[in-house]
Design a protein around this motif. Structure first.
Motif, PDB file in Angstrom:
ATOM      1  N   GLU A 113     -21.407  -8.238  35.439  1.00 49.81           N
ATOM      2  CA  GLU A 113     -20.528  -9.407  35.394  1.00 49.81           C
ATOM      3  C   GLU A 113     -21.311 -10.614  35.909  1.00 49.81           C
ATOM      4  O   GLU A 113     -22.342 -10.462  36.577  1.00 49.81           O
ATOM      5  N   LEU A 114     -20.807 -11.806  35.641  1.00 50.47           N
ATOM      6  CA  LEU A 114     -21.420 -13.015  36.198  1.00 50.47           C
ATOM      7  C   LEU A 114     -20.766 -13.304  37.544  1.00 50.47           C
ATOM      8  O   LEU A 114     -19.949 -14.204  37.687  1.00 50.47           O
ATOM      9  N   PHE A 115     -21.116 -12.484  38.538  1.00 50.58           N
ATOM     10  CA  PHE A 115     -20.556 -12.643  39.871  1.00 50.58           C
ATOM     11  C   PHE A 115     -21.423 -13.534  40.758  1.00 50.58           C
ATOM     12  O   PHE A 115     -20.916 -14.239  41.633  1.00 50.58           O
ATOM     13  N   ALA A 116     -22.739 -13.475  40.572  1.00 54.32           N
ATOM     14  CA  ALA A 116     -23.653 -14.264  41.414  1.00 54.32           C
ATOM     15  C   ALA A 116     -24.880 -14.642  40.591  1.00 54.32           C
ATOM     16  O   ALA A 116     -25.240 -13.952  39.636  1.00 54.32           O
ATOM     17  N   ILE A 117     -25.500 -15.728  40.979  1.00 57.45           N
ATOM     18  CA  ILE A 117     -26.696 -16.206  40.297  1.00 57.45           C
ATOM     19  C   ILE A 117     -27.834 -16.355  41.307  1.00 57.45           C
ATOM     20  O   ILE A 117     -27.625 -16.240  42.518  1.00 57.45           O
ATOM     21  N   ASP A 150     -18.017 -18.542  40.326  1.00 58.57           N
ATOM     22  CA  ASP A 150     -16.576 -18.427  40.557  1.00 58.57           C
ATOM     23  C   ASP A 150     -15.882 -19.771  40.708  1.00 58.57           C
ATOM     24  O   ASP A 150     -14.685 -19.826  41.005  1.00 58.57           O
ATOM     25  N   GLY A 151     -16.629 -20.858  40.530  1.00 61.08           N
ATOM     26  CA  GLY A 151     -16.029 -22.177  40.717  1.00 61.08           C
ATOM     27  C   GLY A 151     -15.820 -22.518  42.175  1.00 61.08           C
ATOM     28  O   GLY A 151     -15.204 -23.537  42.496  1.00 61.08           O
ATOM     29  N   GLY A 152     -16.343 -21.683  43.068  1.00 63.65           N
ATOM     30  CA  GLY A 152     -16.158 -21.892  44.499  1.00 63.65           C
ATOM     31  C   GLY A 152     -17.223 -22.770  45.112  1.00 63.65           C
ATOM     32  O   GLY A 152     -17.952 -23.493  44.425  1.00 63.65           O
ATOM     33  N   GLY A 153     -17.349 -22.676  46.423  1.00 65.09           N
ATOM     34  CA  GLY A 153     -18.231 -23.561  47.162  1.00 65.09           C
ATOM     35  C   GLY A 153     -19.709 -23.228  47.015  1.00 65.09           C
ATOM     36  O   GLY A 153     -20.083 -22.158  46.522  1.00 65.09           O
ATOM     37  N   LYS A 154     -20.521 -24.173  47.466  1.00 66.92           N
ATOM     38  CA  LYS A 154     -21.979 -24.010  47.445  1.00 66.92           C
ATOM     39  C   LYS A 154     -22.513 -23.881  48.868  1.00 66.92           C
ATOM     40  O   LYS A 154     -23.619 -24.292  49.172  1.00 66.92           O
ATOM     41  N   ASP A 155     -21.711 -23.273  49.714  1.00 66.48           N
ATOM     42  CA  ASP A 155     -22.067 -23.042  51.108  1.00 66.48           C
ATOM     43  C   ASP A 155     -22.480 -21.586  51.294  1.00 66.48           C
ATOM     44  O   ASP A 155     -22.318 -20.747  50.397  1.00 66.48           O
ATOM     45  N   GLU A 193     -21.274 -19.145  53.165  1.00 66.92           N
ATOM     46  CA  GLU A 193     -20.196 -18.155  53.147  1.00 66.92           C
ATOM     47  C   GLU A 193     -19.773 -17.820  51.717  1.00 66.92           C
ATOM     48  O   GLU A 193     -19.546 -16.649  51.373  1.00 66.92           O
ATOM     49  N   SER A 194     -19.684 -18.846  50.872  1.00 69.84           N
ATOM     50  CA  SER A 194     -19.303 -18.610  49.472  1.00 69.84           C
ATOM     51  C   SER A 194     -20.378 -17.812  48.750  1.00 69.84           C
ATOM     52  O   SER A 194     -20.077 -16.939  47.929  1.00 69.84           O
ATOM     53  N   ALA A 195     -21.648 -18.114  49.043  1.00 66.62           N
ATOM     54  CA  ALA A 195     -22.749 -17.372  48.427  1.00 66.62           C
ATOM     55  C   ALA A 195     -22.715 -15.903  48.861  1.00 66.62           C
ATOM     56  O   ALA A 195     -22.946 -15.002  48.049  1.00 66.62           O
ATOM     57  N   GLU A 196     -22.425 -15.652  50.130  1.00 66.33           N
ATOM     58  CA  GLU A 196     -22.325 -14.272  50.622  1.00 66.33           C
ATOM     59  C   GLU A 196     -21.242 -13.510  49.870  1.00 66.33           C
ATOM     60  O   GLU A 196     -21.444 -12.348  49.495  1.00 66.33           O
ATOM     61  N   ARG A 197     -20.112 -14.164  49.649  1.00 67.38           N
ATOM     62  CA  ARG A 197     -19.005 -13.508  48.950  1.00 67.38           C
ATOM     63  C   ARG A 197     -19.415 -13.144  47.517  1.00 67.38           C
ATOM     64  O   ARG A 197     -19.141 -12.049  47.028  1.00 67.38           O
ATOM     65  N   ARG A 198     -20.097 -14.077  46.852  1.00 65.54           N
ATOM     66  CA  ARG A 198     -20.508 -13.811  45.466  1.00 65.54           C
ATOM     67  C   ARG A 198     -21.557 -12.698  45.399  1.00 65.54           C
ATOM     68  O   ARG A 198     -21.514 -11.841  44.514  1.00 65.54           O
ATOM     69  N   LEU A 199     -22.494 -12.720  46.331  1.00 68.09           N
ATOM     70  CA  LEU A 199     -23.534 -11.687  46.328  1.00 68.09           C
ATOM     71  C   LEU A 199     -22.937 -10.299  46.583  1.00 68.09           C
ATOM     72  O   LEU A 199     -23.318  -9.322  45.923  1.00 68.09           O
ATOM     73  N   ALA A 200     -22.023 -10.196  47.517  1.00 64.22           N
ATOM     74  CA  ALA A 200     -21.383  -8.907  47.798  1.00 64.22           C
ATOM     75  C   ALA A 200     -20.611  -8.401  46.591  1.00 64.22           C
ATOM     76  O   ALA A 200     -20.584  -7.186  46.312  1.00 64.22           O
ATOM     77  N   ARG A 201     -20.033  -9.308  45.852  1.00 63.34           N
ATOM     78  CA  ARG A 201     -19.222  -8.916  44.692  1.00 63.34           C
ATOM     79  C   ARG A 201     -20.068  -8.266  43.600  1.00 63.34           C
ATOM     80  O   ARG A 201     -19.546  -7.502  42.782  1.00 63.34           O
ATOM     81  N   THR A 202     -21.378  -8.545  43.584  1.00 67.78           N
ATOM     82  CA  THR A 202     -22.226  -7.922  42.553  1.00 67.78           C
ATOM     83  C   THR A 202     -22.253  -6.402  42.683  1.00 67.78           C
ATOM     84  O   THR A 202     -22.550  -5.699  41.708  1.00 67.78           O
ATOM     85  N   VAL A 203     -21.963  -5.885  43.881  1.00 68.21           N
ATOM     86  CA  VAL A 203     -21.862  -4.429  44.061  1.00 68.21           C
ATOM     87  C   VAL A 203     -20.410  -4.050  44.345  1.00 68.21           C
ATOM     88  O   VAL A 203     -20.122  -3.045  45.015  1.00 68.21           O
ATOM     89  N   CYS A 204     -19.497  -4.881  43.841  1.00 66.28           N
ATOM     90  CA  CYS A 204     -18.058  -4.613  43.925  1.00 66.28           C
ATOM     91  C   CYS A 204     -17.571  -4.459  45.371  1.00 66.28           C
ATOM     92  O   CYS A 204     -16.738  -3.589  45.677  1.00 66.28           O
TER      93      CYS A 204
END
Length: 323
Positions: free
Chosen positions: A185-189, A211-216, A218-229
């Motif tokens: 999925e396109l969860f993180a870049i 995800d259209g979220g922040g560029k901080d 904490e937001s990056a951590e959330r996106r990276l974690a989501r890559t492994v569900c």
């Protein structure tokens, strides 16, 4: 002095630079989403007031166009309507192109032509937000003329410092002793990994977030974690950082592989690095024992980041000066 402006119209970013390097701009403008190109070009015309404009493009590949020719005509028309001064388009054979197809993805050609003149024989490597060009220069540029052929020959790597989907980089990651496949999925870049690792600042995250979220952070951590569900709390900060480090390491591995193969094939021991990924290019080249010139040190960081735009402006300046 005569103001000559160079434009590099990409699918994601439009870049501009004056031939003296005093004026540079990068504007995130996703053509595949119907972003308004002409208003930006008209603004550039009013701000820079150029006496001539040189243009290169890669945006014709945006999937909003049914084929490359439509994209070329769209970009060409938008530029010609926006500037009242003479406009010249650079193709893979220079300014004296005969077929519209020559204009497709010719920005690397302008950069390589200038580097060939001012640096000489080298492997020119330019890493932007989306792709990386690797152009052998030996008595002149030796790259293939189309993106298709450059991909086949390893002269184009479809990987950039910011926009690359982590799922396209990594099949799996090691997290807390487990080898975990990444969700397709396109969860993180890549920008999320580089932000977390401190390679880029929040202001340098110059693209949309998945995800259209922040560029901080904490937001990056959330996106990276989501890559492994997972959520960050499930794998902890060490697990999130492990994903980011493995993404960066994979990018470095791809760069090293491409640089090594082309440097050996063309017997080159000098790398000229440009683009927002200049630092990663230098790291890869030095690990291979190659000499590196950072174009930011020669022309300034702002110019290095928009090098094709600067190059086509310089080339047009020479073209006009010779008349």
């Amino acid at each position: 002095m005569v103001m000559i402006l160079g434009l590099d119209v990409g699918g994601a970013n439009t870049k501009a630079a004056s031939s003296d390097g005093s004026f540079t701009i990068i504007e995130y403008l996703p053509l595949w989403k119907g972003a308004p190109l002409e208003p930006l070009l008209r603004r550039l015309s009013a701000e820079a007031r150029p006496e001539a404009v040189g243009v290169v493009m890669t945006g014709e590949l945006a999937d909003s166009f049914p084929e490359k020719r439509s994209g070329i005509l769209f970009i060409k028309g938008a530029v010609e309507r926006s500037f009242s001064c003479p406009v010249r388009f650079w193709g893979v054979s220079g300014f004296n192109w005969r077929d519209l197809a020559d204009l497709a993805a010719a920005n690397w050609s302008a950069s390589a032509a200038l580097v060939a003149e001012e640096v000489g024989d080298c492997l020119f490597v330019d890493m932007g937000s989306t792709t990386t060009d690797l152009i052998p220069i030996k008595g002149g540029p030796r790259a293939a003329k189309t993106d298709f052929l450059r991909l086949a020959r390893g002269e184009l790597i479809y990987m950039g410092l910011l926009r690359t989907n982590l799922a396209a980089l990594l099949g799996a990651v090691e997290v807390d002793g487990e080898r975990v496949p990444l969700s397709a999925e396109l969860f993180a870049i890549a920008a999320d990994a580089h932000l977390l690792l401190g390679d880029i600042a929040e202001g340098e995250y110059a693209v949309e977030t998945p995800d259209g979220g922040g560029k901080d952070r904490e937001s990056a951590e959330r996106r990276l974690a989501r890559t492994v569900c997972a959520d960050p709390g499930e794998i902890g900060p060490e697990g999130v950082e492990a994903i980011a480090r493995q993404a960066r390491a994979r990018q470095l591995e791809l760069l090293k592989g491409g640089i090594r193969r082309l440097a050996e094939e063309h017997s080159l021991n000098l790398v000229a690095a440009a683009g927002i990924g200049e630092g990663l290019i230098r790291e890869a080249a030095r690990s291979l024992g190659l000499e590196v010139i950072r174009l930011s040190e020669r022309y300034g960081s702002a110019v290095s980041e928009v090098f094709p735009a600067y190059a086509v402006a310089r080339l047009l300046e020479v073209e006009l000066g010779g008349r």
